[in-house]
Design an enzyme around this catalytic site. Structure first.
Site, PDB file in Angstrom:
ATOM      1  N   GLY A 172       0.963  -1.393   0.069  1.00 36.48           N
ATOM      2  CA  GLY A 172      -0.248  -0.037  -0.026  1.00 36.48           C
ATOM      3  C   GLY A 172       0.852   1.424   0.265  1.00 36.48           C
ATOM      4  N   ARG A 173       0.226   2.710  -0.736  1.00 35.83           N
ATOM      5  CA  ARG A 173       1.053   3.998  -0.100  1.00 35.83           C
ATOM      6  C   ARG A 173      -0.155   4.909  -0.334  1.00 35.83           C
ATOM      7  NH1 ARG A 173       2.006   2.742  -6.020  1.00 35.83           N
ATOM      8  NH2 ARG A 173       4.126   2.802  -6.058  1.00 35.83           N
ATOM      9  N   GLY A 174       0.740   5.797   0.557  1.00 35.53           N
ATOM     10  CA  GLY A 174      -0.741   6.741   0.697  1.00 35.53           C
ATOM     11  C   GLY A 174       0.385   7.993   0.785  1.00 35.53           C
ATOM     12  N   ALA A 175      -0.638   9.656   1.740  1.00 35.49           N
ATOM     13  CA  ALA A 175       0.338  10.570   1.669  1.00 35.49           C
ATOM     14  C   ALA A 175       1.071  10.570   2.834  1.00 35.49           C
ATOM     15  CB  ALA A 175      -1.459  11.409   1.868  1.00 35.49           C
ATOM     16  N   TYR A 176       0.769   9.809   3.444  1.00 33.83           N
ATOM     17  CA  TYR A 176       1.468  10.248   4.499  1.00 33.83           C
ATOM     18  C   TYR A 176       2.473   8.379   4.924  1.00 33.83           C
ATOM     19  CZ  TYR A 176      -0.675  13.738   6.146  1.00 33.83           C
ATOM     20  OH  TYR A 176      -1.733  15.203   6.521  1.00 33.83           O
ATOM     21  N   GLY A 177       2.927   7.574   3.846  1.00 31.68           N
ATOM     22  CA  GLY A 177       3.408   6.694   3.511  1.00 31.68           C
ATOM     23  C   GLY A 177       3.865   5.876   2.705  1.00 31.68           C
ATOM     24  N   PHE A 178       4.641   4.684   2.715  1.00 31.88           N
ATOM     25  CA  PHE A 178       4.571   3.741   1.914  1.00 31.88           C
ATOM     26  C   PHE A 178       4.839   2.081   2.928  1.00 31.88           C
ATOM     27  CE2 PHE A 178       6.448   0.573  -1.253  1.00 31.88           C
ATOM     28  CZ  PHE A 178       5.835   1.075  -2.640  1.00 31.88           C
ATOM     29  N   ASP A 234     -10.371  10.974  11.409  1.00 31.34           N
ATOM     30  CA  ASP A 234     -10.681  10.406  10.768  1.00 31.34           C
ATOM     31  C   ASP A 234     -10.930   8.690  10.064  1.00 31.34           C
ATOM     32  OD1 ASP A 234      -9.382  11.123   7.751  1.00 31.34           O
ATOM     33  OD2 ASP A 234      -7.579  10.728   7.958  1.00 31.34           O
TER      34      ASP A 234
END
Length: 376
Positions: free
Chosen positions: A50-56, A169
């Site tokens: 997974g990847r997102g705005a705050y990390g991989f 959130d």
């Protein structure tokens, strides 16, 4: 009751081999151009999940426990104060919260030298997928699934709220699942204490799940904001579509009032700002929709609970404890198996005057609690 679900991940099952560095004490990986450098106890191959705005995030194996775990890399974690605070907040909160429906933090990986502490690697228990991926998949979901998901979200929230914490959130992608439908709440980077009144300027929660009081910049919000988010998620599980996919703040409020009706004067008393009350009163007026017609696939007890969650006035919105007692969840509700947190969480470490370097030092100290520094 068959509750199994299939795993669904966006990045496939690509296995990536590593090379030993720093005298064999660390493995280094190149994950789609991202450098991953972790302690040698986390053995290859690793796979991106997974990847997102705050990390991989990558999955790997802990050679000491033989468990598969998830490692989240937060790159350049201390480049700005907002992101640095978010990282520290999440680590401290997850160390404090111990509950079956809250994700477990297992380790924080330090670099060999303190001066090289730029990226933060947080190790979590590994889950198979998240609710967002399941909702978007072709996986069939029945009412038993929905009850079980909703019950676990509320059970976890009861514990979180009892620790004097608001998640702030909640959304499907922050609800992790494994193949037998166990659910865990994650991503506490925006969490706050229930007693804070200052409006959070860095508040960037996904608009679609945001309660009306937050859309209207109410400075005094309560645990009711999380209940609203759960209501949005509840409807999304049932319909497989976001309930209020607003394009902006104004559109978001319009979608909300189109469903639950325009609030009357009494329902706006929670708003301290006269300007906010005036703004809402001047919005186009909508009658309340019939929930049974809007959600034909939901049974009457599910609709009854959803209506209590999606109430404009947070004071009149159902609480987590009340929701757990509702008929829709009666087959799962067990007061003796819905624990609360024994100690309130304190955000005292969040000093507005702290520099990025001071926050980095606090994160380093958190890592030492998992891996004590070697004695000299």
């Amino acid at each position: 009751m068959a509750k199994e679900i299939e795993s669904a991940t966006d990045l496939g099952d690509t296995n990536i081999k590593g090379v030993l560095v720093h005298g064999g004490r660390y493995f280094q990986y190149n994950v789609y151009g991202n450098l991953f450098e972790v302690s040698n106890k986390y053995v290859p191959p690793i796979r991106p999940i997974g990847r997102g705005a705050y990390g991989f995030v990558c999955a790997a194996v802990d050679s000491e426990t033989h468990e598969e775990i998830a490692i989240k890399k937060i790159g350049k974690a201390f480049d700005n104060k907002v992101d640095a605070k978010r990282t520290l907040r999440e680590i401290k909160l997850l160390r404090h919260l111990e509950h079956e429906n809250v994700v477990v933090i297992k380790d924080i990986i330090r670099p060999p030298k303190k001066e090289d502490f730029v990226d933060v690697y947080i190790v979590f228990e590994l889950m198979d997928t998240d609710l967002h991926q399941i909702i978007r998949s072709n996986q069939s979901l029945n009412d038993d699934h929905c009850q079980y998901f909703l019950y676990q979200i509320l059970r976890g929230l009861k514990y979180i709220h009892s620790a004097n914490v608001l998640h702030r959130d909640l959304k499907p992608s922050n609800l992790l699942l494994n193949s037998n439908c166990d659910l865990k709440i994650t991503d506490f980077g925006l969490a706050r204490t229930t007693s804070e009144t200052e409006y959070m300027t860095e508040y960037v929660v996904t608009r679609w799940y945001r309660a009306p009081e937050l859309l209207l910049n109410s400075s005094e919000y309560t645990s009711a904001i999380d209940v609203w988010s759960v209501g949005c998620i509840f409807a999304e599980i049932m319909t497989r579509e976001p309930l209020f996919p607003g394009k902006d703040y104004v559109h978001q409020l319009k979608l909300i009032t189109e469903l639950i009706g325009s609030p009357d004067g009494a329902s706006l008393e929670f708003l301290r700002s006269a300007n906010a009350r005036k703004y809402v009163k001047e919005l186009p007026k909508f009658p309340r929709q019939n929930f049974s017609a809007r959600f034909p696939s939901m049974n009457s007890t599910a609709i009854d609970l959803l209506e209590k969650m999606l109430v404009f006035d947070p004071v009149k919105r159902i609480t987590v404890e009340e929701a757990l007692c509702y008929p829709y969840l009666s087959a799962l509700h067990d007061l003796n198996d819905e624990p609360v947190c024994s100690n309130h969480f304190s955000f005292h470490f969040e000093d507005p005057s702290s520099t990025e370097e001071e926050i980095k030092e606090l994160v380093w100290l958190e890592s030492v609690k998992f891996n004590p520094l070697p004695s000299i």
